[in-house]
Design an enzyme around this catalytic site. Structure first.
Site, PDB file in Angstrom:
ATOM      1  N   CYS A 113      -3.070 -22.418  -2.802  1.00 48.12           N
ATOM      2  CA  CYS A 113      -1.627 -22.181  -2.806  1.00 48.12           C
ATOM      3  C   CYS A 113      -0.989 -22.691  -4.086  1.00 48.12           C
ATOM      4  O   CYS A 113      -0.221 -23.656  -4.073  1.00 48.12           O
ATOM      5  CB  CYS A 113      -0.998 -22.863  -1.607  1.00 48.12           C
TER       6      CYS A 113
ATOM      7  N   GLY B  95     -22.810 -31.732 -24.418  1.00 52.00           N
ATOM      8  CA  GLY B  95     -22.746 -31.414 -22.992  1.00 52.00           C
ATOM      9  C   GLY B  95     -22.722 -29.906 -22.813  1.00 52.00           C
ATOM     10  O   GLY B  95     -23.704 -29.262 -22.443  1.00 52.00           O
TER      11      GLY B  95
HETATM   12  N1  LLP Z   1     -19.151 -37.472 -25.964  1.00 52.35           N
HETATM   13  C1  LLP Z   1     -17.917 -37.886 -25.612  1.00 52.35           C
HETATM   14  C2  LLP Z   1     -17.478 -39.239 -25.989  1.00 52.35           C
HETATM   15  C3  LLP Z   1     -17.061 -37.021 -24.893  1.00 52.35           C
HETATM   16  O1  LLP Z   1     -15.837 -37.421 -24.562  1.00 52.35           O
HETATM   17  C4  LLP Z   1     -17.520 -35.716 -24.544  1.00 52.35           C
HETATM   18  C5  LLP Z   1     -16.679 -34.792 -23.784  1.00 52.35           C
HETATM   19  C6  LLP Z   1     -18.828 -35.346 -24.928  1.00 52.35           C
HETATM   20  C7  LLP Z   1     -19.601 -36.242 -25.648  1.00 52.35           C
HETATM   21  C8  LLP Z   1     -19.404 -33.997 -24.611  1.00 52.35           C
HETATM   22  O2  LLP Z   1     -18.677 -32.991 -25.230  1.00 52.35           O
HETATM   23  P1  LLP Z   1     -19.198 -31.466 -25.230  1.00 52.35           P
HETATM   24  O3  LLP Z   1     -20.454 -31.421 -26.044  1.00 52.35           O
HETATM   25  O4  LLP Z   1     -19.443 -31.075 -23.821  1.00 52.35           O
HETATM   26  O5  LLP Z   1     -18.097 -30.726 -25.850  1.00 52.35           O
HETATM   27  N2  LLP Z   1     -13.344 -30.580 -19.160  1.00 52.35           N
HETATM   28  C9  LLP Z   1     -13.217 -29.996 -20.477  1.00 52.35           C
HETATM   29  C10 LLP Z   1     -14.101 -30.692 -21.483  1.00 52.35           C
HETATM   30  C11 LLP Z   1     -13.863 -32.182 -21.579  1.00 52.35           C
HETATM   31  C12 LLP Z   1     -14.773 -32.869 -22.569  1.00 52.35           C
HETATM   32  C13 LLP Z   1     -14.668 -34.345 -22.448  1.00 52.35           C
HETATM   33  N3  LLP Z   1     -15.506 -35.100 -23.342  1.00 52.35           N
HETATM   34  C14 LLP Z   1     -13.537 -28.513 -20.381  1.00 52.35           C
HETATM   35  O6  LLP Z   1     -13.796 -28.019 -19.290  1.00 52.35           O
HETATM   36  O7  LLP Z   1     -13.491 -27.802 -21.387  1.00 52.35           O
END
Ligand code: LLP
Length: 418
Positions: A348, A280
């Site tokens: 806030c 992602g």
């Molecule tokens: N696959 C699964 C099963 C996941 O839970 C996630 C992310 C991804 C793929 C993608 O991961 P990435 O390649 O984006 O690291 N809100 C947090 C990040 C939460 C990630 C949740 N799961 C932030 O802003 O850092």
């Protein structure tokens, strides 16, 4: 060697620009706050990952949770991406963007009965189950629908991703997956169960991972399981390594896509199976910035100075939630010495802070700043807190740009209320 990561937001003689398009010219039309994305950066990041894995059969399932605005999903689909959906909502978005059900993996803890029924009725590519109980519910639903669900089990290998605790998912204290040592038994007990077709194994040990080790260890653990299952007679079709590859928010070198691929490909070769990747952040993170305007400045007697923006944790929650670092670039840096600023939002809450003691040139009311590397987990995590309206989103492509999501209006919000 550190591969060059394309950075779309660069200073020009017309102020800060995204792929050469002046941010001021965009703001003139759409106002602030606004998310601005670079199509070029998305293409570059996608291709970097795709090419890094060229030596092994692979499918990239972009993790929609990072940013699922339709135009962005369509752009990624045009590059050959498939999708990782974490909810019924994300599955529907993927379909609207033109993806086929077979191109979707459905992941995530706590899938509801409605979501599972829907996923099976349309025939998603794979359901990544999170527990033995979920596998049994999937089998029951499949039976009722007269279908066979293509499933993989997510394992928890108890590996420390060495990322922020809130986004580490592969430790045994985390709610995700089943303990690695139980996985084989869970598959075996359900071998031949009507309604279940075991097509893969799945792992995801965390997000914003900046070193290769945890990614390599997770791949090795998963491949050992896949090989054991092959010995048990399961005809697996893939191993799914999840996402997690980090980006360099602070500009310091971190593991590159090439190093990630080099770390996991030996294990993948041993498996003899294609790999599914669910990136992602690495695809969309660098591509986006939140552009905001300074609405107030103030200085305390002890010298602490604040710049208050018209965007806050309601637009970009990451700094408040994880204390995460985002570079802040003034659109037209003023002449004068840099000094430490607290750059904050108008919400806030004392946690509504984008940066503390950040060295920046002088800031004045009405100045524009860009909070960069906000393409992933930015707009998708925005809220209406303090009745802020969701900001619009703009996609810059070559020398043109389009509003890909308009600004929310108060009428949009109040339409839900009686
Ligand atoms: N696959 C699964 C099963 C996941 O839970 C996630 C992310 C991804 C793929 C993608 O991961 P990435 O390649 O984006 O690291 N809100 C947090 C990040 C939460 C990630 C949740 N799961 C932030 O802003 O850092």
């Amino acid at each position: 060697m550190q591969a060059l990561v394309y950075q779309p937001f660069q200073p020009t003689d017309r102020g800060l620009a995204c792929d050469g398009v002046s941010i001021e010219s965009i703001v003139e039309h759409v106002g602030t706050p606004v998310y601005v994305y670079s199509a070029h950066a998305i293409r570059a990041a996608y291709r970097t990952l795709d090419e890094a894995f060229a030596a092994h059969p692979h499918a990239i399932h972009y993790a929609l949770k990072a940013n699922s605005t339709l135009a962005i999903v369509r752009l990624l689909r045009s590059l050959g991406s498939r999708a990782d959906a974490n909810s019924g909502g994300e599955i529907r978005v993927a379909l609207r963007a033109g993806l086929l059900p077979a191109e979707i993996v459905f992941t995530g803890v706590g899938k509801t009965r409605d979501e599972l029924e829907y996923a099976m009725a349309i025939g998603v590519g794979t359901i990544n189950a999170e527990s033995a109980g979920e596998l049994d519910r999937i089998a029951a639903i499949a039976g009722a629908l007269g279908r066979e669900a293509r499933v993989a089990l997510r394992v928890n290998p108890d590996i420390d991703a060495r990322s922020h605790p809130n986004i580490s998912t592969g430790l045994r204290i985390n709610k995700f997956g089943v303990p690695l040592q139980e996985a084989r038994g869970i598959y075996r007990e359900r071998r031949g169960r009507a309604g279940l077709r075991f097509v893969g194994v799945h792992v995801h040990v965390g997000s914003q991972i900046t070193i290769a080790d945890p990614l390599r260890s997770a791949a090795e653990a998963l491949v050992s399981l896949a090989l054991a299952l092959r010995d048990d007679g399961f005809a697996l079709e893939h191993v799914d390594l999840g996402g997690g590859l980090g980006i360099a928010y602070e500009g310091r070198p971190i593991v590159t896509a090439d190093e990630y691929a080099a770390a996991v490909i030996p294990a993948l070769r041993r498996s003899g199976l294609p790999v599914v990747l669910e990136p992602g952040r690495a695809v969309i993170g660098h591509a986006g910035a939140l552009v905001a305007r300074v609405v107030d400045t103030k200085r305390y007697p002890d010298g602490r100075q604040f710049a208050v923006l018209d965007a806050g944790m309601s637009e970009l929650m990451r700094p408040a939630l994880y204390g995460s670092y985002h570079r802040i670039l003034p659109c037209r840096p003023r002449h004068g010495p840099e000094s430490p600023w607290d750059v904050v939002g108008p919400i806030c809450e004392s946690s509504d802070v984008f940066a503390c003691d950040r060295q920046l040139p002088p800031l004045e009311v009405a100045d524009l700043v860009a909070i960069v590397d906000a393409g992933a987990y930015g707009s998708v995590m925005a809220s209406n807190y303090n009745r802020h309206l969701l900001p619009p989103e703009v996609l810059v492509d070559e020398d043109t740009w389009d509003v890909i999501r308009r600004r929310q209006t108060l009428d949009d919000v109040l339409a839900l209320e009686l």
